[in-house]
Design an enzyme around this catalytic site. Structure first.
Site, PDB file in Angstrom:
ATOM      1  CD  GLU A 198      -3.202  -1.009   2.227  1.00  0.00           C
ATOM      2  OE1 GLU A 198      -2.943   0.022   2.815  1.00  0.00           O
ATOM      3  OE2 GLU A 198      -4.018  -1.866   1.899  1.00  0.00           O
ATOM      4  CD  GLU A 386      -3.902  -6.150   3.358  1.00  0.00           C
ATOM      5  OE1 GLU A 386      -4.917  -5.148   3.859  1.00  0.00           O
ATOM      6  OE2 GLU A 386      -2.693  -5.976   3.693  1.00  0.00           O
TER       7      GLU A 386
END
Ligand code: FCB
Length: 479
Positions: A198, A386
């Site tokens: 991320e 995720e």
């Protein structure tokens, strides 16, 4: 189990659609709908995800160096309740229990991350063999249980000793050295590496919004430079991994691209969502996939645009074997007649959410994430690195019946199934998370696990969602 190819799936969907259409005319036998049953291809990889700082604890053990998150957590007022990752799920000692949980679920993959400061306590310099030994034990344990490790090399726990942190270009170089070293140690047993987790979070949340470590609020020029160091770290990391890992090692990234979702599935709204996705991620995934900062971003940044050195963009655009996406909330977008051609639609007080205030529910984002990334950049393979949800999770008579999380997962996985059925190259799914853990600035107040962690005793209790996921995996279809 019958072997089911993606083409069969697509055919099945087509047949079902035809049956449905016919059904509307009053003729379709109900049985014609059953073959699709939201079945996944036989080789679809089901997994769970965690990250080092969120589960390991043992922050002072075996030579681990302090990280930015240790510092942040121990600064009063930064994390809910003053919680820290000092103990977390104690997985440094209990990793065997965690592997047993994974085995019981029947997952084939486990996405885990390496704590850089266990390997290089000061971020660079002499490696710490005890840190390497720990990850060797975890990897060997997973393989012995028949579980394939997918290793993320940086999931936000940055060695505190690195001067300037991500504000310094040198951190990108130090990251590449560490990533190459670690991939070299593991690639005899680990086939798949993700460089960083991320980009947007460890750059913007830490340095623009200030809610994550190191908790800064810097002006745009510095934020853009930090973003550049983030993507540069990724790119140099890809090269270093390829240089030091075994031939054939697969390298990708785990990115929480901002996914813009069309409010209606009509050509103009779909085109608007695609353009918005490309522009919203100009400094991150778009740069990686296109090898340049697009004009829209540079124009908007003006004098605050990042300083780019010769060769940086080539490194940033190093070819990837796969792209992995963290998919949670949608950003709804509609087409408009303005110069940009799209408008973002703000979430409303009545928009559905899970327990985390940011976690708006919009299952369609799962389908559009895969489709738009595929259409924009044509990656060879995609994974969902995720997806999951926070929920209240009360224990009632020893049970945690998280039907709300099951609802969320069923709907999102249903939309991933749609993407697979339409032939997009989605190969696997890692559920966040195996168990409740340290949820960054929310400390232990938000639970994302499919196992309940009793942080006082470290007992892990399977929730209803664990039983549900186990059944999904066992049948390889949504239940
Ligand atoms: C993601 C993070 C992960 C976890 C989930 C809920 O942004 O990558 O570590 O905190 O959110």
């Amino acid at each position: 189990m019958t072997s089911f190819t993606r083409r069969d799936l697509a055919k099945g969907v087509g047949a079902a659609a035809a049956a449905l259409a016919a059904g509307k005319a009053g003729a379709a036998p109900a049985a014609a709908l059953t073959p699709t049953h939201q079945r996944f291809p036989d080789d679809f990889l089901w997994g769970c995800a965690t990250a080092s700082y969120q589960i390991e604890g043992a922050v002072k053990e075996d030579g681990r160096g302090p990280t930015n998150w240790d510092v942040f957590c121990h600064t009063p007022g930064r994390v809910a309740n003053g919680d820290t990752g000092d103990v977390a799920c104690d997985s440094y000692h209990r990793y065997g229990d965690d592997i047993a949980l994974l085995k019981n679920l029947g997952v084939r993959g486990y996405r885990m991350s390496i704590a850089w400061s266990r390997i290089f306590p000061e971020g660079k310099g002499a490696p710490n063999q005890k840190g390497v030994d720990y990850y060797n034990r975890v990897v060997d344990g997973l393989l012995a249980a028949g579980i394939t490790p997918y290793v993320t090399l940086f999931h936000w726990d940055l060695p505190a000793a690195l001067p300037g942190g991500w504000q310094s270009r040198d951190t990108a170089l130090a990251y590449a050295d560490y990533a190459g070293f670690m991939a070299g140690k593991l690639s005899d047993r680990v086939h798949d590496f993700m460089t960083v987790n991320e980009l947007r979070c460890f750059t913007d949340l830490g340095h623009q919004v200030g809610v994550h470590a190191p908790g800064l609020r810097l002006p745009p020029a510095q934020v853009n430079q930090i973003r550049h160091h983030g993507v540069l770290a990724h790119g140099l990391g890809v090269r270093a991994i390829r240089a030091q890992a075994r031939a054939g090692t697969q390298v990708g990234i785990a990115d929480n691209t901002e996914f813009c979702v069309p409010v209606m599935e009509t050509p103009e709204h779909i085109a608007a969502a695609k353009k918005a996705t490309r522009e919203h991620n100009a400094m991150f995934l778009t740069a990686l996939m296109e090898g340049r900062y697009i004009d829209e971003y540079l124009r908007e940044a003006g004098a605050a645009a990042p300083k780019v050195q010769a060769g940086d963009m080539e490194a940033i655009a190093s070819p990837l074997d796969f792209v992995a996406l963290n998919v949670y909330q949608p950003l709804w977008v509609r087409a408009d007649d303005g110069p940009r051609g799209y408008t973002e639609i703000p979430h409303l007080a009545s928009s559905p959410r899970m327990a985390s205030p940011w976690l708006y529910v919009g299952p369609e984002v799962a389908y559009w994430a895969v489709r738009l990334v595929s259409e924009l950049w044509g990656p060879k393979r995609l994974y969902i690195s995720e997806n999951g949800a926070s929920a209240d999770d009360p224990i009632v008579q020893g049970r945690v019946d998280d039907a709300d999380r099951v609802m969320y997962l069923r709907n999102y996985i249903g939309q991933f199934h749609r993407a697979v059925a339409e032939g997009y190259p989605l190969r696997g799914y890692f559920l966040w998370s195996l168990m409740d853990n340290f949820e960054w600035a929310d400390g232990y107040t938000k639970r994302f696990g499919i196992h309940y962690t009793d942080f006082a005793t470290q007992r892990r209790i399977p929730k209803l969602s664990a039983a549900w996921y186990k059944e999904v995996i066992r049948r390889n279809e949504i239940v």
